[in-house]
Design a protein around this motif. Structure first.
Motif, PDB file in Angstrom:
ATOM      1  N   SER A 151       0.843  -1.207   0.000  1.00  0.00           N
ATOM      2  CA  SER A 151       0.000   0.000   0.000  1.00  0.00           C
ATOM      3  C   SER A 151       0.874   1.252   0.000  1.00  0.00           C
ATOM      4  CB  SER A 151      -0.924   0.022   1.219  1.00  0.00           C
ATOM      5  OG  SER A 151      -1.790  -1.094   1.204  1.00  0.00           O
ATOM      6  N   GLN A 152       1.905   1.223   0.834  1.00  0.00           N
ATOM      7  CA  GLN A 152       2.831   2.345   0.953  1.00  0.00           C
ATOM      8  C   GLN A 152       3.490   2.639  -0.402  1.00  0.00           C
ATOM      9  OE1 GLN A 152       5.887   1.398   3.817  1.00  0.00           O
ATOM     10  NE2 GLN A 152       6.021   3.491   4.528  1.00  0.00           N
ATOM     11  N   LYS A 153       3.924   1.576  -1.072  1.00  0.00           N
ATOM     12  CA  LYS A 153       4.591   1.713  -2.369  1.00  0.00           C
ATOM     13  C   LYS A 153       3.639   2.324  -3.409  1.00  0.00           C
ATOM     14  CE  LYS A 153       7.305  -1.924  -3.284  1.00  0.00           C
ATOM     15  NZ  LYS A 153       7.624  -3.256  -3.825  1.00  0.00           N
ATOM     16  N   LEU A 154       2.380   1.904  -3.340  1.00  0.00           N
ATOM     17  CA  LEU A 154       1.368   2.399  -4.276  1.00  0.00           C
ATOM     18  C   LEU A 154       1.024   3.865  -3.988  1.00  0.00           C
ATOM     19  CD1 LEU A 154      -0.930   1.530  -6.417  1.00  0.00           C
ATOM     20  CD2 LEU A 154      -2.394   1.330  -4.384  1.00  0.00           C
ATOM     21  N   ILE A 155       0.900   4.199  -2.695  1.00  0.00           N
ATOM     22  CA  ILE A 155       0.407   5.520  -2.279  1.00  0.00           C
ATOM     23  C   ILE A 155       1.471   6.617  -2.419  1.00  0.00           C
ATOM     24  CG2 ILE A 155      -0.335   6.800  -0.200  1.00  0.00           C
ATOM     25  CD1 ILE A 155      -1.999   4.233   0.519  1.00  0.00           C
ATOM     26  N   TYR A 169      -3.888   5.539   7.485  1.00  0.00           N
ATOM     27  CA  TYR A 169      -5.345   5.640   7.557  1.00  0.00           C
ATOM     28  C   TYR A 169      -6.034   4.721   6.537  1.00  0.00           C
ATOM     29  CZ  TYR A 169      -5.871   9.192  11.161  1.00  0.00           C
ATOM     30  OH  TYR A 169      -5.888   9.829  12.377  1.00  0.00           O
ATOM     31  N   THR A 170      -5.422   4.574   5.358  1.00  0.00           N
ATOM     32  CA  THR A 170      -6.033   3.699   4.348  1.00  0.00           C
ATOM     33  C   THR A 170      -5.956   2.236   4.776  1.00  0.00           C
ATOM     34  OG1 THR A 170      -5.425   5.285   2.616  1.00  0.00           O
ATOM     35  CG2 THR A 170      -6.031   3.061   1.899  1.00  0.00           C
ATOM     36  N   VAL A 171      -4.808   1.832   5.321  1.00  0.00           N
ATOM     37  CA  VAL A 171      -4.679   0.447   5.794  1.00  0.00           C
ATOM     38  C   VAL A 171      -5.677   0.194   6.931  1.00  0.00           C
ATOM     39  CG1 VAL A 171      -3.154  -1.199   6.966  1.00  0.00           C
ATOM     40  CG2 VAL A 171      -2.297   0.135   5.018  1.00  0.00           C
ATOM     41  N   LEU A 198      -5.011  -4.150  -4.318  1.00  0.00           N
ATOM     42  CA  LEU A 198      -4.255  -2.895  -4.374  1.00  0.00           C
ATOM     43  C   LEU A 198      -5.027  -1.796  -5.097  1.00  0.00           C
ATOM     44  CD1 LEU A 198      -0.578  -4.119  -4.800  1.00  0.00           C
ATOM     45  CD2 LEU A 198      -1.587  -2.936  -2.844  1.00  0.00           C
ATOM     46  N   ALA A 199      -5.808  -2.191  -6.110  1.00  0.00           N
ATOM     47  CA  ALA A 199      -6.645  -1.191  -6.794  1.00  0.00           C
ATOM     48  C   ALA A 199      -7.646  -0.589  -5.810  1.00  0.00           C
ATOM     49  CB  ALA A 199      -7.372  -1.823  -7.975  1.00  0.00           C
TER      50      ALA A 199
END
Length: 257
Positions: A151-155, A169-171, A198-199
């Motif tokens: 998630s971190q890599k994507l965000i 917050y998203t996780v 991930l999407a």
């Protein structure tokens, strides 16, 4: 003995209260960390070769490489079976588990304060040691680590600022909305998070980012994110419905069991 280790740890904690030795270094001897380290050295990834590495004491990953990677070939195979991408520090793990526990405000306090809160949350109560993590729990922790890291890599590239707060917050939101249905064992087995999940993370990250700004009342997001009121506001907001094609999701019926 464990008691001696604990005593030495206590002595050094009191001796060091004058200087800035980090609490995370002093709690390395706590049974929880010792056990996670032991599990990380004994549990293999589903391919039977790879392992995760729990860095209980600072620098122990490099120590392993220099101790066991005594020839170029040995070093190469060691780095392939335990790459830095599967190295976990104590503060990393505390961050991932706290976010999954839906406490993104605590994560936003920073790694050291988050770690202290995490240790307090698993501390023995009235002299009764909390049960040590099992192999199954270790695998679930790694799955949560994968969700957080991916998630971190994507965000990171999605926003210009406050990516760390948006990630925490998203996780936490994923855990709130889907946690009871996500098959963590599937993530462990595949050692990866699906593109569909991930999407969904990406979709909710945009909404979470908007919500953080909308609720901040002009405050700096990184400061606002530390407040319990921020967590309450963000977690209570309505978000788009999750996609129906996420392969990690167990059917609602089986999730209830």
């Amino acid at each position: 003995s464990a008691q001696e280790e604990a005593l030495v740890s206590d002595i050094s904690r009191f001796a060091n209260s004058q200087n800035a030795v980090r609490q995370s270094d002093l709690s390395a001897n706590k049974p929880f960390h010792v056990e996670i380290e032991r599990l990380s050295r004994s549990v293999y990834c589903p391919d039977g070769v790879g392992q995760w590495f729990y860095e209980r004491a600072a620098g122990s990953y490099n120590t392993l490489l220099s101790r066991e990677g005594t020839t170029p070939a040995k070093l190469k195979s060691l780095k392939e079976s335990i790459p830095t991408s599967r190295r976990l520090t104590k503060t990393d793990l505390a961050k991932y588990l706290t976010a999954w526990d839906q406490k993104p405000d605590i994560v936003s306090l920073g790694s050291q304060k988050n770690f202290d809160r995490f240790m307090a949350s698993i501390a023995s109560t009235e002299g009764v040691e909390s049960p040590l993590p099992t192999v199954a729990e270790f695998k679930s922790m790694i799955a949560k680590a994968k969700i957080y890291r991916d998630s971190q890599k994507l965000i990171r590239p999605m926003f210009q600022a406050f990516q760390a707060n948006v990630t925490a917050y998203t996780v936490a939101l994923v855990a709130l909305k889907l946690g009871h249905r996500i098959d963590l064992n599937r993530i462990w087995e595949k050692q990866s998070v699906s593109t569909e999940l991930l999407a969904q993370v990406g979709t909710w990250a945009r909404e979470v980012n908007e919500t953080l700004h909308a609720t901040s009342g002009g405050r700096m997001i990184s400061e606002w994110a530390k407040k319990p009121e921020c967590k309450e506001a963000v977690m209570a907001t309505r978000y788009s419905e999750p996609a129906t094609n996420i392969p990690e999701l167990k059917s609602v019926q089986s999730a209830r069991k």
